[in-house]
Design a protein around this motif. Structure first.
Motif: not given
Lengths: 166, 219
Positions: A89-95, B66-72, B27-32, A17-22
């Motif tokens: 982040g966005y689920a679609s039937v197509e993807s 969490i604070t960082k993501q809220v700011k984002r 926003i979904k990424n932030v929520l995740a 995942d490119d979202e490193v914090d996640f």
């Protein structure tokens, strides 16, 4: 990119995942559940990392450069028994249909409940074992009894079944 | 000034939809991330109940995340709000800051640039430029130019953006477009761009040798 040391009885996961914090937080939570987790923040890193053997990969669909679908295709071509779960982040039937056609086992929309991911991981690992040992009737019967119920307990029991041959 | 509403309406709706989808994805990424960190706190509580001590440093780190993501999320939503309000008076022109408009569109375009592994570099202005225009149409035109510029970028994978005032016109220039000589300009400079230029009373100049694309607007 991180690569955890494995013990003989750990399920090996590749998480991309490119979202490193996640990525880091998910990795931490999976490690605390006894998985061996290797992480990569893009497709190229993941391909380099995937020279080793993994049981299941969890891939983000939208990533800079090589996207999740492209990575899914490459990993499936090169790893016969690897099962892959897609996150988006966005689920679609197509993807979802496209990913399934390319061989993805599961498809989850972010944010998700970790218990849901654990259940999909259990089912993916079961499928992997069924493909790996298609003619082992005894193992198949045991797997069928593990197919439902608490995901972590089932995963640990399946891991022992996988280890029988090792 | 003329409004070709059939083209402007369709293009505007597509532009608004594309940006909204991108924002919701962010926003979904932030929520995740927030969701995973909330789950991590639950894991720590569960382990504590089993007799494992909680490390305050780890809790601090989760709280900071969490604070960082809220700011984002707040930054994303502020930009979205500015963008959404640019449609408030769709048929009127108003005095707007070119810098503010460029900030809104650059922030929106950044996610698309990231996905294409391209850097957007905005050169700071010497003087603030104010023009009387329709902000939504201008945002739409700048986005179309950004989109084209990202396709036309050279090996540096950087689109540079500069705005300045020359002879009673505001000029917004996209440079570092090394692939311009081989780009099919007619696919970009079609009905959509023409309709927006007509509504904004603007003009576009493409210099394939210099690798630049410039929008000129009356001040």
């Amino acid at each position: 990119m991180t690569n955890a040391q494995s013990t003989p009885s750990q399920i090996k996961l590749l998480v991309v995942d490119d979202e490193v914090d996640f990525l880091n937080t998910l990795s931490q939570r999976l490690k605390s559940r006894d998985f061996q987790v290797t992480t990569a923040s893009n497709g190229n890193q993941a391909i380099q990392e995937a020279t080793g053997e993994f049981d299941v990969a969890i891939l983000d669909l939208k990533m800079p450069g090589m996207d999740g679908q492209e990575l899914l295709k490459i990993l499936k071509e090169n790893h016969k028994f690897l099962e892959i779960i897609m996150l988006t982040g966005y689920a679609s039937v197509e993807s979802a249909v496209e990913c399934t056609k390319l061989g993805a086992f599961g498809y989850l929309e972010k944010p998700y409940d970790l218990e849901k991911l654990m259940a999909v991981l259990r089912d993916a690992y079961e499928t992997r074992l069924k493909k790996k040992f298609p003619h082992d009737q005894k193992r198949m019967k045991e797997l069928d009894t593990l197919a439902t119920g608490d995901p972590m307990a089932a995963l640990r029991a399946m891991m022992r079944l996988d280890d029988l041959e090792k | 000034m003329s409004y070709q509403w059939d083209i402007l309406g369709e293009e505007g709706l597509q532009f608004f939809g594309k940006m909204s989808a991108s924002i919701s994805h962010e926003i979904k990424n932030v929520l995740a991330v927030v969701n995973e960190n909330a789950g991590l706190i639950q894991d720590l509580i569960y382990m504590h109940e089993k007799g494992m001590p909680i490390d305050p440093e780890q809790l601090k780190s989760v709280s900071q995340m969490i604070t960082k993501q809220v700011k984002r999320a707040d930054t994303i939503m502020k930009n979205m709000s500015k963008f959404a309000h640019s449609t408030d008076q769709l048929i009127k022109t108003e005095s707007v800051s070119v810098n503010d408009i460029l900030d809104v569109v650059t922030n929106l375009a950044n996610r698309f640039a990231d996905m294409r592994e391209i850097t957007l570099e905005k050169i700071p202005f010497d003087e603030p430029i104010k023009i009387k225009t329709n902000p939504f149409f201008l945002e739409n035109l700048i986005w179309l130019c950004f989109d084209f510029a990202m396709d036309a970028t050279g090996p540096e994978r950087t689109v540079r953006l500069l705005a300045k005032e020359i002879d009673n016109s505001a000029q917004i220039t996209f440079s570092q477009l090394g692939s311009l000589p081989v780009m099919p300009l007619e696919t970009f400079h079609g009905k959509r761009v023409e309709a927006l230029l007509s509504a904004l009373q603007g003009d576009i100049t493409v210099d394939t040798q210099a690798g630049t694309l410039s929008i000129s607007l009356p001040v």
